[in-house]
Design a protein around this motif. Structure first.
Motif, PDB file in Angstrom:
ATOM      1  N   THR A  56       1.101  -1.748   0.027  1.00 33.77           N
ATOM      2  CA  THR A  56       0.099  -0.253  -0.077  1.00 33.77           C
ATOM      3  C   THR A  56       0.797   1.213   0.273  1.00 33.77           C
ATOM      4  O   THR A  56       0.457   2.451  -0.249  1.00 33.77           O
ATOM      5  N   TYR A  57       1.993   1.082   0.467  1.00 28.88           N
ATOM      6  CA  TYR A  57       3.060   2.102   0.925  1.00 28.88           C
ATOM      7  C   TYR A  57       3.966   2.552   0.091  1.00 28.88           C
ATOM      8  O   TYR A  57       5.122   3.312  -0.389  1.00 28.88           O
ATOM      9  N   SER A  58       3.811   1.413  -1.624  1.00 23.81           N
ATOM     10  CA  SER A  58       4.910   1.802  -2.871  1.00 23.81           C
ATOM     11  C   SER A  58       4.537   2.928  -3.286  1.00 23.81           C
ATOM     12  O   SER A  58       2.738   3.238  -3.350  1.00 23.81           O
ATOM     13  N   ASN A  59       4.341   3.257  -4.479  1.00 23.84           N
ATOM     14  CA  ASN A  59       4.280   4.201  -5.332  1.00 23.84           C
ATOM     15  C   ASN A  59       4.659   4.068  -6.722  1.00 23.84           C
ATOM     16  O   ASN A  59       5.024   2.778  -7.102  1.00 23.84           O
ATOM     17  N   ILE A  60       3.521   4.396  -8.024  1.00 22.27           N
ATOM     18  CA  ILE A  60       3.328   4.497  -8.826  1.00 22.27           C
ATOM     19  C   ILE A  60       3.597   5.265 -10.451  1.00 22.27           C
ATOM     20  O   ILE A  60       3.738   6.221  -9.433  1.00 22.27           O
ATOM     21  N   LYS A  61       3.866   4.834 -11.462  1.00 22.63           N
ATOM     22  CA  LYS A  61       3.630   6.008 -12.271  1.00 22.63           C
ATOM     23  C   LYS A  61       2.516   5.329 -13.649  1.00 22.63           C
ATOM     24  O   LYS A  61       3.173   4.477 -14.573  1.00 22.63           O
ATOM     25  N   ILE A  62       1.593   6.107 -13.878  1.00 23.09           N
ATOM     26  CA  ILE A  62       1.231   6.226 -14.115  1.00 23.09           C
ATOM     27  C   ILE A  62       1.002   6.742 -15.538  1.00 23.09           C
ATOM     28  O   ILE A  62       1.028   8.080 -15.426  1.00 23.09           O
ATOM     29  N   GLU A  63       1.584   6.097 -17.064  1.00 19.95           N
ATOM     30  CA  GLU A  63       0.854   7.666 -18.296  1.00 19.95           C
ATOM     31  C   GLU A  63      -0.039   6.832 -18.822  1.00 19.95           C
ATOM     32  O   GLU A  63       0.283   6.186 -19.321  1.00 19.95           O
ATOM     33  N   VAL A  64      -0.377   9.023 -20.066  1.00 18.38           N
ATOM     34  CA  VAL A  64      -1.834   8.537 -20.356  1.00 18.38           C
ATOM     35  C   VAL A  64      -1.826   9.189 -21.889  1.00 18.38           C
ATOM     36  O   VAL A  64      -1.001   9.914 -21.494  1.00 18.38           O
ATOM     37  N   LEU A  65      -2.103   8.497 -22.509  1.00 16.63           N
ATOM     38  CA  LEU A  65      -1.591   9.075 -24.438  1.00 16.63           C
ATOM     39  C   LEU A  65      -2.842   9.177 -23.843  1.00 16.63           C
ATOM     40  O   LEU A  65      -3.571   9.017 -24.738  1.00 16.63           O
ATOM     41  N   THR A  66      -3.042  11.246 -24.775  1.00 19.93           N
ATOM     42  CA  THR A  66      -4.350  11.583 -24.790  1.00 19.93           C
ATOM     43  C   THR A  66      -4.204  11.724 -25.866  1.00 19.93           C
ATOM     44  O   THR A  66      -3.144  12.433 -26.634  1.00 19.93           O
ATOM     45  N   PRO A  67      -4.925  12.200 -27.013  1.00 19.08           N
ATOM     46  CA  PRO A  67      -5.226  12.685 -28.699  1.00 19.08           C
ATOM     47  C   PRO A  67      -5.139  14.163 -28.274  1.00 19.08           C
ATOM     48  O   PRO A  67      -4.677  15.208 -29.383  1.00 19.08           O
ATOM     49  N   ASN A  68      -5.270  14.740 -27.034  1.00 21.10           N
ATOM     50  CA  ASN A  68      -5.279  16.466 -27.615  1.00 21.10           C
ATOM     51  C   ASN A  68      -4.664  16.757 -25.930  1.00 21.10           C
ATOM     52  O   ASN A  68      -5.508  16.233 -24.892  1.00 21.10           O
ATOM     53  N   ARG A  69      -4.017  18.295 -25.679  1.00 16.40           N
ATOM     54  CA  ARG A  69      -3.780  18.351 -24.351  1.00 16.40           C
ATOM     55  C   ARG A  69      -5.409  19.166 -23.420  1.00 16.40           C
ATOM     56  O   ARG A  69      -5.190  18.683 -21.906  1.00 16.40           O
ATOM     57  N   ASP A  70      -6.383  18.963 -23.753  1.00 12.92           N
ATOM     58  CA  ASP A  70      -7.184  19.699 -22.919  1.00 12.92           C
ATOM     59  C   ASP A  70      -7.776  18.023 -22.077  1.00 12.92           C
ATOM     60  O   ASP A  70      -7.979  18.570 -21.107  1.00 12.92           O
ATOM     61  N   MET A  71      -7.703  17.357 -22.510  1.00 13.47           N
ATOM     62  CA  MET A  71      -7.853  16.020 -22.189  1.00 13.47           C
ATOM     63  C   MET A  71      -6.998  15.646 -21.243  1.00 13.47           C
ATOM     64  O   MET A  71      -7.398  15.160 -19.812  1.00 13.47           O
ATOM     65  N   ALA A  72      -5.617  15.793 -21.210  1.00  7.18           N
ATOM     66  CA  ALA A  72      -4.603  15.385 -20.294  1.00  7.18           C
ATOM     67  C   ALA A  72      -5.003  16.583 -19.377  1.00  7.18           C
ATOM     68  O   ALA A  72      -5.007  15.769 -18.116  1.00  7.18           O
TER      69      ALA A  72
END
Length: 105
Positions: A56-72
């Motif tokens: 529970t105490y570990s960290n993660i990195k989530i990467e999300v590709l979005t078609p535009n900056r607004d969604m990100a």
């Protein structure tokens, strides 16, 4: 065929993964990648490399590709509003010059 995109990167606590994944899905992004993360920030050193008291105490990195900056930005704003007052985390956006071999995203 290539296309442009924005990449949102969120580094935070692993226990938030399901809640953040729900935000990503509800925003309309088609997927994300998650990897274990460790490092040092304003809330001290976090490590994914050694034994921890709990997963529970570990960290993660989530990467999300979005078609535009607004969604990100929409995803980032929602995650920050819900979690970053109470949990460690950072979010940033990278411009992606080209997405290669993009079947669908």
């Amino acid at each position: 065929m290539t296309q442009q995109a924005s990449k949102l990167v969120i580094v935070t606590e692993k226990l938030l993964l399901k809640k953040i994944a729900k935000i990503i899905d509800e925003t309309g992004a088609t997927g994300y990648t998650v990897v274990d993360a460790g490092g040092k920030g304003s809330r001290n050193v976090r490590s994914s490399g050694g034994p921890t008291v709990s997963e529970t105490y570990s960290n993660i990195k989530i990467e999300v590709l979005t078609p535009n900056r607004d969604m990100a930005v929409k995803i980032s704003d929602e995650v920050a509003a819900q979690f970053f007052d109470d949990y460690s985390g950072i979010a940033y956006i990278c411009s992606v010059m080209e997405v290669l071999h993009a079947h669908k995203f």
